[in-house]
Design a protein around this motif. Sequence first.
Motif, PDB file in Angstrom:
ATOM      1  N   SER A  53       0.853  -1.444  -0.010  1.00 16.19           N
ATOM      2  CA  SER A  53       0.035  -0.031   0.128  1.00 16.19           C
ATOM      3  C   SER A  53       0.624   1.347   0.042  1.00 16.19           C
ATOM      4  CB  SER A  53      -0.974  -0.160   0.972  1.00 16.19           C
ATOM      5  OG  SER A  53      -0.266  -0.128   2.496  1.00 16.19           O
ATOM      6  N   ILE A  78      -5.882  -3.067   2.603  1.00 11.78           N
ATOM      7  CA  ILE A  78      -4.545  -2.842   1.858  1.00 11.78           C
ATOM      8  C   ILE A  78      -4.803  -3.130   0.350  1.00 11.78           C
ATOM      9  CG2 ILE A  78      -2.205  -3.973   1.805  1.00 11.78           C
ATOM     10  CD1 ILE A  78      -2.262  -4.122   4.681  1.00 11.78           C
ATOM     11  N   LEU A  80      -7.509  -2.824  -1.027  1.00 15.72           N
ATOM     12  CA  LEU A  80      -8.246  -1.707  -1.932  1.00 15.72           C
ATOM     13  C   LEU A  80      -6.913  -0.565  -2.282  1.00 15.72           C
ATOM     14  CD1 LEU A  80     -10.732  -0.292  -2.891  1.00 15.72           C
ATOM     15  CD2 LEU A  80     -11.174   0.675  -0.567  1.00 15.72           C
ATOM     16  N   ALA A  81      -6.255  -0.215  -1.241  1.00 15.81           N
ATOM     17  CA  ALA A  81      -5.392   0.800  -1.364  1.00 15.81           C
ATOM     18  C   ALA A  81      -4.261   0.469  -2.617  1.00 15.81           C
ATOM     19  CB  ALA A  81      -4.476   1.178  -0.213  1.00 15.81           C
ATOM     20  N   GLN A  84      -5.795   0.959  -5.786  1.00 13.89           N
ATOM     21  CA  GLN A  84      -6.095   2.292  -6.065  1.00 13.89           C
ATOM     22  C   GLN A  84      -4.752   2.847  -6.562  1.00 13.89           C
ATOM     23  OE1 GLN A  84      -8.397   3.523  -2.769  1.00 13.89           O
ATOM     24  NE2 GLN A  84     -10.132   3.985  -4.365  1.00 13.89           N
ATOM     25  N   ILE A  85      -3.781   2.483  -6.080  1.00 16.31           N
ATOM     26  CA  ILE A  85      -2.414   2.853  -6.619  1.00 16.31           C
ATOM     27  C   ILE A  85      -2.030   2.226  -7.731  1.00 16.31           C
ATOM     28  CG2 ILE A  85       0.045   3.140  -5.890  1.00 16.31           C
ATOM     29  CD1 ILE A  85      -0.545   2.550  -2.931  1.00 16.31           C
ATOM     30  N   LEU A  88      -4.483   4.000 -10.330  1.00 11.32           N
ATOM     31  CA  LEU A  88      -4.239   5.562 -10.571  1.00 11.32           C
ATOM     32  C   LEU A  88      -3.048   6.105 -10.859  1.00 11.32           C
ATOM     33  CD1 LEU A  88      -7.127   6.245  -7.559  1.00 11.32           C
ATOM     34  CD2 LEU A  88      -7.331   6.644 -10.138  1.00 11.32           C
ATOM     35  N   ARG A  89      -2.037   5.565  -9.810  1.00  8.82           N
ATOM     36  CA  ARG A  89      -0.750   6.223 -10.169  1.00  8.82           C
ATOM     37  C   ARG A  89       0.027   5.369 -11.164  1.00  8.82           C
ATOM     38  NH1 ARG A  89       2.280   9.174  -6.281  1.00  8.82           N
ATOM     39  NH2 ARG A  89       3.547   8.980  -7.790  1.00  8.82           N
TER      40      ARG A  89
ATOM     41  N   ARG B  90      -4.642   3.164   5.374  1.00  6.94           N
ATOM     42  CA  ARG B  90      -5.352   2.295   4.582  1.00  6.94           C
ATOM     43  C   ARG B  90      -6.911   1.883   5.431  1.00  6.94           C
ATOM     44  NH1 ARG B  90      -0.459  -0.992   5.079  1.00  6.94           N
ATOM     45  NH2 ARG B  90      -1.548  -1.512   6.986  1.00  6.94           N
ATOM     46  N   ALA B  93      -8.715   5.285   4.726  1.00 12.35           N
ATOM     47  CA  ALA B  93      -9.328   5.187   3.435  1.00 12.35           C
ATOM     48  C   ALA B  93     -10.442   4.372   3.069  1.00 12.35           C
ATOM     49  CB  ALA B  93      -8.065   4.986   2.311  1.00 12.35           C
ATOM     50  N   LEU B  94     -10.354   3.153   3.642  1.00 15.47           N
ATOM     51  CA  LEU B  94     -11.457   2.294   3.004  1.00 15.47           C
ATOM     52  C   LEU B  94     -12.857   2.723   3.809  1.00 15.47           C
ATOM     53  CD1 LEU B  94     -11.571  -1.625   2.862  1.00 15.47           C
ATOM     54  CD2 LEU B  94     -13.032  -0.546   4.294  1.00 15.47           C
ATOM     55  N   LEU B 117       0.151   8.827  -0.700  1.00 12.35           N
ATOM     56  CA  LEU B 117      -1.445   8.347  -0.528  1.00 12.35           C
ATOM     57  C   LEU B 117      -2.377   9.436  -0.566  1.00 12.35           C
ATOM     58  CD1 LEU B 117      -1.632   5.112   1.715  1.00 12.35           C
ATOM     59  CD2 LEU B 117      -1.499   5.219  -0.848  1.00 12.35           C
ATOM     60  N   MET B 120      -3.171  11.006  -3.741  1.00 16.96           N
ATOM     61  CA  MET B 120      -4.063  10.053  -4.367  1.00 16.96           C
ATOM     62  C   MET B 120      -5.696  10.114  -3.948  1.00 16.96           C
ATOM     63  SD  MET B 120      -3.827   6.228  -5.108  1.00 16.96           S
ATOM     64  CE  MET B 120      -4.631   5.265  -3.550  1.00 16.96           C
ATOM     65  N   TYR B 121      -5.682   9.984  -2.664  1.00 21.48           N
ATOM     66  CA  TYR B 121      -7.106  10.124  -2.148  1.00 21.48           C
ATOM     67  C   TYR B 121      -7.785  11.587  -2.363  1.00 21.48           C
ATOM     68  CZ  TYR B 121      -6.099   5.521  -0.240  1.00 21.48           C
ATOM     69  OH  TYR B 121      -5.939   4.174  -0.287  1.00 21.48           O
TER      70      TYR B 121
END
Lengths: 221, 149
Positions: A53, A78, A80-81, A84-85, A88-89, B90, B93-94, B117, B120-121
């Motif tokens: 993550s 973890i 999900l993060a 997303q990374i 998106l990144r 994390r 964020a969830l 992070l 990003m969020y």
Amino acid sequence: MYAVIAGGGDIGGRLAGALAGGGHEVFVVDVDPVVVNDLRNRLGAVAEQGDASRVAALESAGVSRSDLFLAATASDDINLAACQIAKLRFGAPRTVAVVRDPENAPLFEAAGVDQIISQTDIVFSHLANLLPAHPLIRLMPIPGRQQELVSVKVPRNGTVVGKPLKELNLPYGCLLTLVIDSNGQVKLPADEMIVNAGDEVVLVSPVESTESILEIVTEQA
Amino acid sequence: MNIIIMGGGRVGTHFLRVLVGNVVDGPSDISQHNVCLVERQRTRIEALPPRLLEHPAVSVVEGDGASSEVLVVAGAEEADAFVALTGDDRVNALAAQKAKHFFKIEHVALRVRDPELARMYTDLGLAVFCPTEAAREFFMAHIFESVAE
């Protein structure tokens, strides 16, 4: 194909082995140095210790050039993060997540994760396969839709036995996709095809209709 | 407002105290806000001052705020604001994404320590406070101001 896997446990580690064995390039990121060492011993330099993550860990794993990113750590947050990374990144073209708690699945969908594998569903489907008496097996949820692929076995004295498929009267939205007879012969369904005892009928069904399908196909005389 | 605070650490309890605090010490006993604290560790809940725990505007739910079930118990369906303040980026964020997308809570904010992070969020439209970034900004501003003087 290049696959990056977050989490080298039961699912991730095995998949890494299968992919490497199949000639694909694979790389695993796991927080546990023991897991990483084990993978290195088995598969070579395909694993690194790191927190999936974190952007830096996924960057050094080369997610930006991956064809597939799989998040299979033990925690949904973890996974999900990490997805997303990756998306998106690093613009990962295909992200797949193993979701531990089924209630989190819609969240992964909303986050744009391409495919969601529910761990509970995996266990259930295996359990269902171990119980031959159960006439209904949920084969797979259709990602992003309230539909599922199910298989129902026609009982020996079922009321549908001897009838043509078109008379099954299935609920709206169901599609009969395959019939597998008791000898394992696979047939495409046709209107006039006669239902036999022991047939497995495979259908795509709206989730709310699965129960009534089960009733129709397994109704006994 | 109905506010849910997830995470009863230093920031969470401080925030809780400030939200209802004036009332705790003052003459009136009616807070403008109803605040529910969601905390996973019982020891942390037990460490809260009794005046806060017994305050009519405060409720406490023991459980994981990333679980929908716990969020429902905490009143997520009627909440106006959700603030995720656990020490785990994390988890914050969830929970925050769940609060925003599934419970449709109007004001959702979260703490994210990792600056990358956090960015990003933020880009995803969440209100993110990044203590690492805030500290960097503060110290840099301080240093460069001093140099300029």
